[in-house]
Motif scaffolding. Structure first.
Motif, mmCIF file in Angstrom:
data_model
loop_
_atom_site.group_PDB
_atom_site.id
_atom_site.type_symbol
_atom_site.label_atom_id
_atom_site.label_comp_id
_atom_site.label_asym_id
_atom_site.label_seq_id
_atom_site.Cartn_x
_atom_site.Cartn_y
_atom_site.Cartn_z
ATOM 1 N N TYR A 129 0.815 -1.212 0.000
ATOM 2 C CA TYR A 129 0.000 0.000 0.000
ATOM 3 C C TYR A 129 0.854 1.268 0.000
ATOM 4 O O TYR A 129 0.401 2.320 -0.473
ATOM 5 N N ARG A 155 3.548 1.725 -1.828
ATOM 6 C CA ARG A 155 3.821 2.001 -3.241
ATOM 7 C C ARG A 155 2.572 2.506 -3.953
ATOM 8 O O ARG A 155 2.650 3.357 -4.848
ATOM 9 N N ARG A 156 1.407 2.018 -3.572
ATOM 10 C CA ARG A 156 0.165 2.516 -4.169
ATOM 11 C C ARG A 156 0.001 4.009 -3.875
ATOM 12 O O ARG A 156 -0.346 4.790 -4.759
ATOM 13 N N ALA A 210 -0.255 7.198 -6.404
ATOM 14 C CA ALA A 210 -1.486 7.995 -6.431
ATOM 15 C C ALA A 210 -1.198 9.476 -6.244
ATOM 16 O O ALA A 210 -1.823 10.325 -6.899
ATOM 17 N N GLU A 243 0.722 -9.158 -2.906
ATOM 18 C CA GLU A 243 0.947 -8.395 -4.140
ATOM 19 C C GLU A 243 0.113 -8.927 -5.303
ATOM 20 O O GLU A 243 -0.148 -8.191 -6.255
ATOM 21 N N ALA A 250 -4.406 -5.217 -4.213
ATOM 22 C CA ALA A 250 -3.122 -4.617 -4.591
ATOM 23 C C ALA A 250 -3.188 -3.945 -5.955
ATOM 24 O O ALA A 250 -2.529 -2.920 -6.179
ATOM 25 N N GLY A 251 -3.985 -4.486 -6.867
ATOM 26 C CA GLY A 251 -3.984 -3.967 -8.227
ATOM 27 C C GLY A 251 -5.239 -3.246 -8.663
ATOM 28 O O GLY A 251 -5.346 -2.848 -9.833
ATOM 29 N N GLU A 308 -7.671 4.906 -0.994
ATOM 30 C CA GLU A 308 -6.395 4.214 -0.792
ATOM 31 C C GLU A 308 -6.234 3.778 0.663
ATOM 32 O O GLU A 308 -5.738 2.679 0.944
ATOM 33 N N GLN A 311 -5.600 0.102 2.296
ATOM 34 C CA GLN A 311 -4.573 -0.241 3.279
ATOM 35 C C GLN A 311 -5.146 -1.179 4.336
ATOM 36 O O GLN A 311 -4.511 -2.160 4.732
#
Length: 416
Positions: free
Chosen positions: A61, A63-64, A68, A197, A202-203, A243, A247
């Motif tokens: 999360y 990296r997300r 973003a 992942e 995750a995606g 987001e 998480q």
């Protein structure tokens, strides 16, 4: 095309209130889940579950959120100290003010932080030194590094000092260095991280931020002392809210994987996951209802349901959540494929929904009905108030239940 967010109906001002509430709710997930893990497996196994759940989720999360909000490093996985610190400011593991991180940047590869207030420490200190050491040593050592390596695999977070506090009122509560050095061994994620992942969470694609709106569309500028959520644009706040909900779902997946490896059978796993969900759901609903000043009636309960992480983001949890009137309908979707929180709820298990609506008013209840592969839920009023659920009572032990955010001035942090 991403599904429209349920947070998009909130005003920009309300979103600036809701986002820190969601971050704090994410922290309180462990106040709920770990209590039941101690009962089931003992303190030592609880510590290992906590380590595994965060190590399996925070790199995903983090990296997300970098992507973003436009502060992802130009070379993937090769960020600097500022990248790491920005991630912590938007992490359910470090909700603003409750976990009051103060940052110092020396240069791109060297920094420090200390906590002027650690809500998690306030929760465990009354439990004794063993619990303090377990959290501040056994859990923090691997999980701080796991969070940092989302930005750079050679980043290390090391203590300057930390609890148990000597003297007992020592301030700040703890202090740490962050160093990125090519001589450090390159850290590797735990096996559960790779499984997380590959999850739908995750995606999942979420609505993009509109750069033409008033307010900040990213966090690409300087690191600041305190994130001013009111300075973000409406669509940026919507994206941050969604987001943050992801998480929580990714953390819960980490929790489920860690517990599955220790549970006697699927029944115990299901029981522990539902206990964790019900406690966190009730406290999260209580704080959301209070922060937004919702009416203590069926319409207010539907509003809280519409904003609750159990049913968000909309791209992940396939549901119709009508406000102020109507029937909640939940259908199989990406969250069910992940066996996420919503998969723990239904006609045979309405407890989490009940905990949410009864946080608004204990006279409220839900009637849940199967509808083919889907199910529906109506909010109703009972003559007698419901008793507080034990899962919620356990989670209320946390000082986060009544923690109050304060207004702060957001200032840029420059290298010293």
């Amino acid at each position: 095309m991403p599904v429209r967010s349920r947070y998009a109906d909130l005003s920009r001002a309300d979103l600036a209130v809701v986002v820190p509430e969601l971050l704090l709710m994410g922290q309180l997930i462990d106040r709920s889940g770990m209590a039941w893990c101690i009962q089931a497996f003992g303190r030592e196994e609880m510590l290992q579950i906590a380590i595994e759940e965060w190590a399996a989720s925070s790199p995903v999360y983090t990296r997300r959120m970098q992507a973003a909000l436009g502060y992802a490093p130009a070379t993937p996985g090769r960020g600097d100290v500022v990248t790491i610190f920005k991630g912590l400011q938007l992490d359910i593991g470090a909700p603003p003010q409750f976990m009051d991180f103060r940052y110092t940047v020396h240069d791109a590869h060297h920094g420090e932080f200390h906590l002027d207030h650690c809500g998690a420490l306030m929760d465990v200190e009354p439990m004794g030194e063993d619990y303090v050491r377990g959290m501040c040593h056994d859990i923090e050592d691997p999980t701080f590094d796991a969070t940092a390596i989302a930005s750079h695999p050679r980043a290390q977070v090391r203590p300057i000092h930390r609890p148990p506090r000597t003297p007992a009122d020592r301030q700040p509560h703890c202090a740490w260095t962050v160093t990125i050095d090519d001589s450090h061994p390159e850290a590797e994620g735990i096996p559960a991280l790779a499984r997380n992942e590959r999850s739908r969470a995750a995606g999942i694609a979420l609505a993009p931020i509109d750069p033409t709106e008033d307010g900040a569309a990213d966090y690409a500028g300087p690191l600041v002392t305190d994130v001013d959520f009111a300075a973000f644009s409406h669509s940026a706040l919507v994206r941050i809210a969604d987001e943050v909900c992801l998480q929580m779902h990714l953390l819960d997946r980490g929790f489920a994987m860690a517990v599955r490896g220790r549970a006697a059978d699927e029944a115990q796993l299901l029981s522990l996951r539902r206990q964790q969900l019900v406690g966190a759901a009730g406290i999260g609903a209580l704080r959301l209802a209070r922060a937004l000043g919702v009416t203590r009636d069926e319409a207010g309960a539907r509003r809280v349901l519409a904003l609750h992480p159990l049913l968000n983001p909309a791209a992940y949890v396939d549901a119709d959540v009508p406000v102020p009137d109507g029937t909640l309908t939940v259908r199989p979707g990406p969250a069910h494929e992940d066996e996420a929180w919503i998969s723990l709820v239904g006609p045979d298990a309405p407890d989490a929904l009940q905990a949410i609506v009864q946080a608004v008013d204990p006279h409220l209840d839900v009637e849940v009905t199967p509808a083919g592969e889907a199910w529906t839920a109506d909010v109703v009023r009972r003559a007698e108030p419901a008793e507080e659920r034990p899962e919620v009572a356990v989670t209320k032990f946390s000082t986060g239940t009544d923690f109050a955010f304060e207004e702060r001035t957001s200032l840029p942090i420059t290298p010293v």
